[in-house]
Design a protein around this motif. Structure first.
Motif, PDB file in Angstrom:
ATOM      1  N   GLU A  74       1.630 -10.816  -2.440  1.00 21.21           N
ATOM      2  CA  GLU A  74       1.858 -11.839  -1.252  1.00 21.21           C
ATOM      3  C   GLU A  74       1.034 -13.284  -1.304  1.00 21.21           C
ATOM      4  O   GLU A  74       1.492 -14.124  -1.060  1.00 21.21           O
ATOM      5  CB  GLU A  74       1.639 -10.980  -0.175  1.00 21.21           C
ATOM      6  N   GLU A  75      -0.302 -12.790  -1.693  1.00 16.82           N
ATOM      7  CA  GLU A  75      -1.049 -14.017  -1.941  1.00 16.82           C
ATOM      8  C   GLU A  75      -0.661 -14.941  -2.939  1.00 16.82           C
ATOM      9  O   GLU A  75      -1.141 -16.071  -2.783  1.00 16.82           O
ATOM     10  CB  GLU A  75      -2.683 -13.438  -2.172  1.00 16.82           C
ATOM     11  N   ALA A  76      -0.133 -14.400  -4.002  1.00 14.31           N
ATOM     12  CA  ALA A  76       0.167 -15.282  -4.922  1.00 14.31           C
ATOM     13  C   ALA A  76       1.517 -15.913  -4.983  1.00 14.31           C
ATOM     14  O   ALA A  76       2.056 -16.717  -5.576  1.00 14.31           O
ATOM     15  CB  ALA A  76       0.318 -14.490  -6.264  1.00 14.31           C
ATOM     16  N   GLY A  77       1.960 -15.709  -3.801  1.00 15.36           N
ATOM     17  CA  GLY A  77       3.405 -16.433  -3.130  1.00 15.36           C
ATOM     18  C   GLY A  77       4.335 -15.931  -3.593  1.00 15.36           C
ATOM     19  O   GLY A  77       5.675 -16.724  -3.800  1.00 15.36           O
ATOM     20  N   LEU A  78       4.822 -14.755  -4.187  1.00 13.05           N
ATOM     21  CA  LEU A  78       5.906 -14.170  -4.452  1.00 13.05           C
ATOM     22  C   LEU A  78       6.845 -13.772  -3.353  1.00 13.05           C
ATOM     23  O   LEU A  78       6.584 -13.838  -2.257  1.00 13.05           O
ATOM     24  CB  LEU A  78       5.749 -12.808  -5.412  1.00 13.05           C
ATOM     25  N   PRO A  79       8.181 -13.917  -3.711  1.00 17.01           N
ATOM     26  CA  PRO A  79       9.163 -13.823  -2.729  1.00 17.01           C
ATOM     27  C   PRO A  79       9.079 -12.465  -1.930  1.00 17.01           C
ATOM     28  O   PRO A  79       8.738 -11.319  -2.612  1.00 17.01           O
ATOM     29  CB  PRO A  79      10.418 -13.977  -3.398  1.00 17.01           C
ATOM     30  N   GLU A  80       9.254 -12.453  -0.585  1.00 13.21           N
ATOM     31  CA  GLU A  80       8.999 -11.369   0.094  1.00 13.21           C
ATOM     32  C   GLU A  80       9.877 -10.036  -0.421  1.00 13.21           C
ATOM     33  O   GLU A  80       9.459  -8.807  -0.065  1.00 13.21           O
ATOM     34  CB  GLU A  80       9.497 -11.410   1.653  1.00 13.21           C
ATOM     35  N   GLU A  81      11.097 -10.278  -0.899  1.00  9.38           N
ATOM     36  CA  GLU A  81      11.773  -9.115  -1.243  1.00  9.38           C
ATOM     37  C   GLU A  81      11.341  -8.403  -2.587  1.00  9.38           C
ATOM     38  O   GLU A  81      11.285  -7.386  -2.865  1.00  9.38           O
ATOM     39  CB  GLU A  81      13.295  -9.611  -1.534  1.00  9.38           C
ATOM     40  N   VAL A  82      10.460  -9.297  -3.534  1.00  6.60           N
ATOM     41  CA  VAL A  82       9.875  -8.666  -4.668  1.00  6.60           C
ATOM     42  C   VAL A  82       8.529  -7.908  -3.904  1.00  6.60           C
ATOM     43  O   VAL A  82       8.352  -6.808  -4.611  1.00  6.60           O
ATOM     44  CB  VAL A  82       9.502  -9.742  -5.466  1.00  6.60           C
ATOM     45  N   VAL A  83       7.929  -8.715  -3.206  1.00  2.97           N
ATOM     46  CA  VAL A  83       6.674  -7.903  -2.566  1.00  2.97           C
ATOM     47  C   VAL A  83       7.023  -6.641  -1.913  1.00  2.97           C
ATOM     48  O   VAL A  83       6.476  -5.366  -2.026  1.00  2.97           O
ATOM     49  CB  VAL A  83       5.928  -8.753  -1.540  1.00  2.97           C
ATOM     50  N   TYR A  84       8.115  -6.594  -1.150  1.00  2.33           N
ATOM     51  CA  TYR A  84       8.564  -5.351  -0.560  1.00  2.33           C
ATOM     52  C   TYR A  84       9.100  -4.331  -1.609  1.00  2.33           C
ATOM     53  O   TYR A  84       8.701  -3.134  -1.284  1.00  2.33           O
ATOM     54  CB  TYR A  84       9.592  -5.539   0.398  1.00  2.33           C
ATOM     55  N   ALA A  85       9.544  -4.836  -2.563  1.00  4.73           N
ATOM     56  CA  ALA A  85      10.050  -3.576  -3.428  1.00  4.73           C
ATOM     57  C   ALA A  85       9.038  -3.067  -4.150  1.00  4.73           C
ATOM     58  O   ALA A  85       9.020  -1.939  -4.649  1.00  4.73           O
ATOM     59  CB  ALA A  85      10.990  -4.370  -4.471  1.00  4.73           C
ATOM     60  N   VAL A  86       8.008  -3.790  -4.287  1.00  8.83           N
ATOM     61  CA  VAL A  86       6.913  -3.166  -5.079  1.00  8.83           C
ATOM     62  C   VAL A  86       5.919  -2.292  -4.014  1.00  8.83           C
ATOM     63  O   VAL A  86       5.691  -1.134  -4.537  1.00  8.83           O
ATOM     64  CB  VAL A  86       5.522  -4.255  -5.357  1.00  8.83           C
ATOM     65  N   LYS A  87       6.000  -2.586  -3.085  1.00 10.24           N
ATOM     66  CA  LYS A  87       5.398  -1.836  -2.210  1.00 10.24           C
ATOM     67  C   LYS A  87       6.243  -0.445  -1.606  1.00 10.24           C
ATOM     68  O   LYS A  87       5.496   0.473  -1.804  1.00 10.24           O
ATOM     69  CB  LYS A  87       5.258  -2.541  -0.618  1.00 10.24           C
ATOM     70  N   VAL A  88       7.634  -0.297  -1.678  1.00  5.40           N
ATOM     71  CA  VAL A  88       8.145   0.673  -1.638  1.00  5.40           C
ATOM     72  C   VAL A  88       8.465   1.530  -2.687  1.00  5.40           C
ATOM     73  O   VAL A  88       8.935   2.499  -2.812  1.00  5.40           O
ATOM     74  CB  VAL A  88       9.462   0.449  -0.772  1.00  5.40           C
ATOM     75  N   HIS A  89       8.173   1.104  -3.943  1.00  2.88           N
ATOM     76  CA  HIS A  89       8.370   1.919  -5.129  1.00  2.88           C
ATOM     77  C   HIS A  89       7.439   3.492  -5.240  1.00  2.88           C
ATOM     78  O   HIS A  89       7.705   4.225  -5.570  1.00  2.88           O
ATOM     79  CB  HIS A  89       8.104   1.237  -6.376  1.00  2.88           C
ATOM     80  N   ASN A  90       6.367   3.044  -4.510  1.00  2.00           N
ATOM     81  CA  ASN A  90       5.494   4.393  -4.244  1.00  2.00           C
ATOM     82  C   ASN A  90       5.897   4.938  -2.952  1.00  2.00           C
ATOM     83  O   ASN A  90       5.826   4.424  -2.016  1.00  2.00           O
ATOM     84  CB  ASN A  90       4.092   3.663  -4.132  1.00  2.00           C
ATOM     85  N   GLU A  91       6.371   6.188  -3.026  1.00  2.00           N
ATOM     86  CA  GLU A  91       7.100   6.980  -2.252  1.00  2.00           C
ATOM     87  C   GLU A  91       5.983   7.351  -1.032  1.00  2.00           C
ATOM     88  O   GLU A  91       6.412   7.979   0.014  1.00  2.00           O
ATOM     89  CB  GLU A  91       7.982   8.058  -2.472  1.00  2.00           C
ATOM     90  N   ALA A  92       4.762   7.393  -1.420  1.00  2.00           N
ATOM     91  CA  ALA A  92       3.688   7.866  -0.711  1.00  2.00           C
ATOM     92  C   ALA A  92       3.471   7.256   0.574  1.00  2.00           C
ATOM     93  O   ALA A  92       3.185   7.930   1.542  1.00  2.00           O
ATOM     94  CB  ALA A  92       2.427   7.918  -1.522  1.00  2.00           C
ATOM     95  N   HIS A  93       4.320   6.198   0.867  1.00  2.00           N
ATOM     96  CA  HIS A  93       4.074   5.273   2.109  1.00  2.00           C
ATOM     97  C   HIS A  93       5.185   5.627   2.774  1.00  2.00           C
ATOM     98  O   HIS A  93       5.029   5.206   4.087  1.00  2.00           O
ATOM     99  CB  HIS A  93       3.992   3.844   1.884  1.00  2.00           C
ATOM    100  N   GLY A  94       6.257   6.487   2.455  1.00  2.00           N
ATOM    101  CA  GLY A  94       7.253   6.708   3.224  1.00  2.00           C
ATOM    102  C   GLY A  94       8.225   5.593   3.896  1.00  2.00           C
ATOM    103  O   GLY A  94       8.865   5.481   4.896  1.00  2.00           O
ATOM    104  N   LEU A  95       8.207   4.433   3.208  1.00  2.00           N
ATOM    105  CA  LEU A  95       8.785   3.200   3.674  1.00  2.00           C
ATOM    106  C   LEU A  95      10.357   3.451   3.197  1.00  2.00           C
ATOM    107  O   LEU A  95      10.512   3.855   2.034  1.00  2.00           O
ATOM    108  CB  LEU A  95       8.211   1.846   3.302  1.00  2.00           C
ATOM    109  N   PRO A  96      11.244   2.802   4.009  1.00  3.81           N
ATOM    110  CA  PRO A  96      12.584   2.866   3.558  1.00  3.81           C
ATOM    111  C   PRO A  96      12.869   1.795   2.309  1.00  3.81           C
ATOM    112  O   PRO A  96      12.471   0.633   2.511  1.00  3.81           O
ATOM    113  CB  PRO A  96      13.451   2.337   4.764  1.00  3.81           C
TER     114      PRO A  96
END
Length: 184
Positions: A74-96
């Motif tokens: 996010e700080e590097a300015g990547l698109p939100e959909e890339v940032v979110y995909a990276v965030k949710v690839h770890n199922e530990a967070h329980g994000l959809p």
């Protein structure tokens, strides 16, 4: 952000050579899936390349893994959909996992480990000695490549493709960069 900039960012945060190869494999498979689905290949490849950017310093804390990576991206300015995909690839967070990219990255991450392990047990140590039939057999062996989350791989059906097709796309993509992965 172009690929060269992404590689520079990744190298700044990730020092483990095997993990770097893993990121290259995930990048290749994500690009292959984007082509298959007619999606933005560059964005999907960036998500794959950068998905474990924080792993060197979060590997012992699964609750932080991918959240820290998402912050970096996010700080590097990547698109939100890339940032979110990276965030949710770890199922530990329980994000959809909402988008096709989210679902793909979640399934691709462990698939590359399974494919790599299947190549490494071959005498040739080559991706070209592996086929989808052998991957399906190895997938069914729980003791083989234990770290490759079978449930995450099976979630590829959420993409609307069979596991065999998913594995074929993944294997072909990784064969395309076999030299870089040291598995030619």
């Amino acid at each position: 952000m172009n690929r060269n900039q992404a590689m520079d960012l990744l190298k700044k945060h990730l020092k483990n050579k095997n993990l770097m190869k893993h990121c290259l494999a995930v990048e290749a498979v994500m690009a292959g899936l984007a082509r298959h689905f007619g999606e933005d290949e560059e964005k999907w490849a960036l998500a794959g390349l950068l998905h474990d950017i924080d792993y060197d310093f979060t590997k012992d804390d699964p609750q932080r893994h991918s959240l820290e990576g998402a912050k970096i991206l996010e700080e590097a300015g990547l698109p939100e959909e890339v940032v979110y995909a990276v965030k949710v690839h770890n199922e530990a967070h329980g994000l959809p996992r909402n988008s096709l990219m989210d679902k793909a990255l979640y399934s691709v991450d462990p698939l590359t480990g399974l494919i790599t392990a299947a190549a490494l047990i071959r005498p040739e140590k080559s991706l070209f000695a592996v086929n989808v039939e052998s991957l399906m057999k190895r997938y069914g062996e729980k003791a083989f490549a234990r770290g490759a989350n079978r449930n995450a791989i099976a979630a590829c059906t959420e993409l609307g493709i069979s596991m065999e097709e998913f594995m074929a796309i993944g294997l072909e993509a990784m064969q395309g960069i076999a030299n870089e992965l040291g598995l030619a």
